[in-house]
Design a protein around this motif. Structure first.
Motif, short mmCIF file in Angstrom:
data_model
loop_
_atom_site.label_atom_id
_atom_site.label_comp_id
_atom_site.label_asym_id
_atom_site.label_seq_id
_atom_site.Cartn_x
_atom_site.Cartn_y
_atom_site.Cartn_z
N HIS A 270 1.86 0.49 -10.85
CA HIS A 270 2.45 1.67 -9.37
C HIS A 270 3.38 0.35 -9.00
N GLU A 271 4.15 -0.07 -9.51
CA GLU A 271 4.95 -1.22 -8.45
C GLU A 271 5.92 -1.00 -7.82
N SER A 272 6.32 -0.94 -6.74
CA SER A 272 7.00 -0.56 -5.74
C SER A 272 8.77 -0.10 -6.31
N PRO A 274 11.83 1.34 -4.20
CA PRO A 274 12.55 2.03 -3.14
C PRO A 274 13.65 2.63 -3.37
#
Length: 326
Positions: A270-272, A274
């Motif tokens: 669940h890495e960000s 953007p």
């Protein structure tokens, strides 16, 4: 195509899927070795890789390549260099995965083909086709976008790509199979890795052979030993695939590993991600799509050229003489 050849090609495809699939799942394995630090895990991987590969060579009775290699100092020097750069690659990869940068490690292997092409121009003086230049340009733009997105150079990805491209360049010139190459490289790394494990033990930082209540037990030592097998087995599958399927198929399969790594980083860790990072990765994937299209197109052109040359070289049947009656 004969049925046996089709079956062999089918097995080769499965071997390739197994090799790249295992490499793609590595981010699930290295966190299991915590609380061992990255340097502890790396040293154990080096030591146990030699043990695993020697056992495989014993099982295959495959030793004939060693004596000729020992008589070639230049190849030995290149193998020593390959061992050094793959050590850097392994160390950065293990640290990156266990530090929560799985997506960035996948980026390193996505851009590796682009770095390899750049090495071909800079080191081997190869000439690129227009599509290859386009792919490299898009890749450079992607790194710029990702630098802005991360707020820093994606140094983990760049280190992995540069070290693995250098490793590939050295291996190409050495000309050993995957298992042979791993055996030689592991032999170079072994004394340094073993010495470092002794240092870790003396300094109280080593985890192999220790148990800590509530933290880790003997299973941890077993997993550290398993890291050698985990390293060697995909190479066996890759070697079996390489002799059974065309290089174009292997070239497409190589994207499977970073795809798996990326999915693990996004869906499991669940890495960000953007929008700016998605844009950077989108550019990388666009560059790889151009590169793949060009490679497949070149294969078709080469195949057509060989067919035309073979047709021109084949003897033409003599024209039939008309029979004269009278």
């Amino acid at each position: 195509m004969p049925q046996t050849t089709q079956q062999d090609s089918g097995r080769g495809l499965w071997y390739g899927l197994a090799a790249y699939g295992m490499w793609g799942l590595f981010p699930l394995f290295w966190p299991l070795l915590e609380p061992g630090a990255a340097d502890d895990i790396l040293a154990n991987r080096m030591v146990w890789s030699l043990v695993a590969v020697v056992l495989m060579l014993v099982a295959q009775r495959h030793w004939s390549w060693i004596r000729p290699l020992l008589r070639q100092p230049r190849r030995l020097a290149m193998l020593a260099g390959a061992a050094a750069v793959i050590s850097i690659n392994w160390g950065v990869y293990i640290w990156g995965v266990n530090a929560g940068h799985v997506v960035e490690t996948s980026l390193g292997y996505f851009i590796n083909p682009l770095v390899t092409i750049a090495f071909g121009v800079l080191v081997l003086k190869e000439r690129l086709r227009r599509a290859q230049w386009t792919a490299v340009g898009i890749g450079a733009l992607a790194v710029t976008v990702l630098t802005v997105a991360y707020g820093r150079l994606p140094w983990i990805a760049l280190t992995l790509a540069l070290s693995f491209a250098t490793y590939g360049l050295l291996k190409k010139q050495v000309g050993l199979s995957g298992l042979e190459s791993l055996a030689a490289e592991s032999a170079f790394m072994f004394p340094f890795a073993l010495g470092y494990l002794v240092y870790l033990e003396v300094s109280g930082r080593g985890t192999f052979g220790h148990t800590v209540a509530g933290s880790y037990g003997w299973g941890h030592s077993g997993l550290l030993m398993l890291s050698g097998v985990i390293t060697a087995i995909p190479l066996l599958f890759f070697g079996a695939a390489a002799v059974r399927v065309p290089l174009t198929v292997l070239g497409l399969l190589q994207y499977l590993a970073p795809v798996f790594q990326f999915l693990i980083g996004v869906a499991v860790v669940h890495e960000s991600m953007p929008p700016a990072r998605w844009a950077g990765f989108g550019l990388v994937w666009a560059a790889l799509a151009v590169l793949t299209w060009d490679a497949l197109r070149q294969v078709r052109l080469d195949r057509a050229g060989r067919a035309a040359a073979a047709a021109a070289a084949s003897p033409q049947p003599a024209p039939a003489r008309e029979s004269v009656t009278g």
